[in-house]
Scaffold this motif. Structure first.
Motif, PDB file in Angstrom:
ATOM      1  N   TYR A 120       0.843  -1.197   0.000  1.00 27.08           N
ATOM      2  CA  TYR A 120       0.000   0.000   0.000  1.00 27.08           C
ATOM      3  C   TYR A 120       0.874   1.242   0.000  1.00 27.08           C
ATOM      4  CZ  TYR A 120      -3.861  -3.110   0.902  1.00 27.08           C
ATOM      5  OH  TYR A 120      -4.790  -4.111   0.790  1.00 27.08           O
ATOM      6  N   ASP A 121       0.356   2.314  -0.607  1.00 30.43           N
ATOM      7  CA  ASP A 121       1.090   3.567  -0.653  1.00 30.43           C
ATOM      8  C   ASP A 121       0.113   4.729  -0.595  1.00 30.43           C
ATOM      9  OD1 ASP A 121       3.192   5.367  -0.878  1.00 30.43           O
ATOM     10  OD2 ASP A 121       4.167   4.219  -2.457  1.00 30.43           O
ATOM     11  N   HIS A 122       0.645   5.932  -0.503  1.00 28.48           N
ATOM     12  CA  HIS A 122      -0.206   7.116  -0.386  1.00 28.48           C
ATOM     13  C   HIS A 122       0.307   8.241  -1.274  1.00 28.48           C
ATOM     14  CE1 HIS A 122       2.889   8.500   2.522  1.00 28.48           C
ATOM     15  NE2 HIS A 122       2.813   7.264   2.981  1.00 28.48           N
ATOM     16  N   MET A 123       0.878   7.875  -2.407  1.00 25.69           N
ATOM     17  CA  MET A 123       1.407   8.875  -3.337  1.00 25.69           C
ATOM     18  C   MET A 123       0.285   9.577  -4.111  1.00 25.69           C
ATOM     19  SD  MET A 123       4.540   8.805  -2.618  1.00 25.69           S
ATOM     20  CE  MET A 123       5.327   9.755  -3.897  1.00 25.69           C
ATOM     21  N   LYS A 124      -0.776   8.864  -4.408  1.00 21.73           N
ATOM     22  CA  LYS A 124      -1.925   9.445  -5.114  1.00 21.73           C
ATOM     23  C   LYS A 124      -3.088   9.558  -4.130  1.00 21.73           C
ATOM     24  CE  LYS A 124      -1.211   6.334  -8.509  1.00 21.73           C
ATOM     25  NZ  LYS A 124      -1.650   5.448  -9.549  1.00 21.73           N
ATOM     26  N   PRO A 125      -3.921  10.584  -4.269  1.00 21.82           N
ATOM     27  CA  PRO A 125      -5.035  10.793  -3.318  1.00 21.82           C
ATOM     28  C   PRO A 125      -5.938   9.565  -3.146  1.00 21.82           C
ATOM     29  CG  PRO A 125      -4.811  12.714  -4.732  1.00 21.82           C
ATOM     30  CD  PRO A 125      -3.859  11.669  -5.257  1.00 21.82           C
ATOM     31  N   GLU A 126      -6.210   8.858  -4.227  1.00 19.71           N
ATOM     32  CA  GLU A 126      -7.095   7.693  -4.112  1.00 19.71           C
ATOM     33  C   GLU A 126      -6.418   6.552  -3.346  1.00 19.71           C
ATOM     34  OE1 GLU A 126      -5.319   7.624  -8.337  1.00 19.71           O
ATOM     35  OE2 GLU A 126      -6.191   9.128  -7.023  1.00 19.71           O
ATOM     36  N   ASP A 127      -5.106   6.412  -3.527  1.00 19.10           N
ATOM     37  CA  ASP A 127      -4.356   5.398  -2.782  1.00 19.10           C
ATOM     38  C   ASP A 127      -4.242   5.777  -1.305  1.00 19.10           C
ATOM     39  OD1 ASP A 127      -3.999   3.994  -5.144  1.00 19.10           O
ATOM     40  OD2 ASP A 127      -2.004   4.850  -5.521  1.00 19.10           O
ATOM     41  N   GLU A 128      -4.033   7.067  -1.054  1.00 16.91           N
ATOM     42  CA  GLU A 128      -3.946   7.556   0.325  1.00 16.91           C
ATOM     43  C   GLU A 128      -5.244   7.283   1.078  1.00 16.91           C
ATOM     44  OE1 GLU A 128      -4.138  11.895   2.194  1.00 16.91           O
ATOM     45  OE2 GLU A 128      -2.209  11.508   1.220  1.00 16.91           O
ATOM     46  N   LYS A 129      -6.351   7.504   0.428  1.00 24.70           N
ATOM     47  CA  LYS A 129      -7.662   7.274   1.051  1.00 24.70           C
ATOM     48  C   LYS A 129      -7.804   5.810   1.476  1.00 24.70           C
ATOM     49  CE  LYS A 129     -12.532   8.178   0.239  1.00 24.70           C
ATOM     50  NZ  LYS A 129     -13.541   8.715  -0.673  1.00 24.70           N
TER      51      LYS A 129
END
Length: 151
Positions: free
Chosen positions: A123-132
């Motif tokens: 998991y990652d949070h580089m893109k807003p949808e991934d962060e969510k």
């Protein structure tokens, strides 16, 4: 989940073993992981994590947690995968951030473990949808074990 803790500080960190195991079990249940997963956690200070961050990530400053995942995509982790990777938690940053965020050191260290574990699971949070997605999972896994208002 098998969790091995290494302590490169003079802090007493063994109390986190049971909490990390609870978080690991919650992650296994939430994410339908194999119970044979393993991860190592090394507690370090700012100078040590600064060197790791500089040497391996090219970022010349300390940080709170660094994850070295064996695989970097949830799609690549199969039921046969055992070793998820290695985490390094900066106890100095954990203490400072706990104070800044108004919660306990226990909450902050467990948050950093959960965050790093999710990185090791791809998991990652580089893109807003991934962060969510990632941040929702963090809350779902961690909050029942160490609530935000834990003091």
């Amino acid at each position: 989940m098998e969790i091995t803790i290494y302590n490169r500080t003079n802090e007493d960190v063994q109390a986190y073993q049971a909490l990390f195991e609870q978080i690991g079990a919650a992650a296994e249940k939430q994410l339908h992981l194999s119970e044979t997963c393993e991860i190592s956690v090394t507690f370090v200070r700012s100078a040590a994590i600064h060197k790791i961050n500089r040497d391996y990530r090219g970022i010349d400053r300390p940080t709170d947690v660094i994850s070295f995942a064996i695989n970097d995509s949830p799609d690549l982790i199969d039921d046969g995968e055992k070793d998820l990777g290695d985490l390094f938690i900066n106890i100095n940053y954990a203490r400072r951030q706990a104070k800044e965020y108004g919660h306990s050191l226990k909450r902050e260290v467990c948050f950093l473990f959960t965050h790093g574990l999710l990185h090791c699971l791809g998991y990652d949070h580089m893109k807003p949808e991934d962060e969510k997605v990632m941040f929702a999972l963090q809350e779902k896994i961690l909050d029942p074990i160490v609530p935000r208002d834990d003091q």
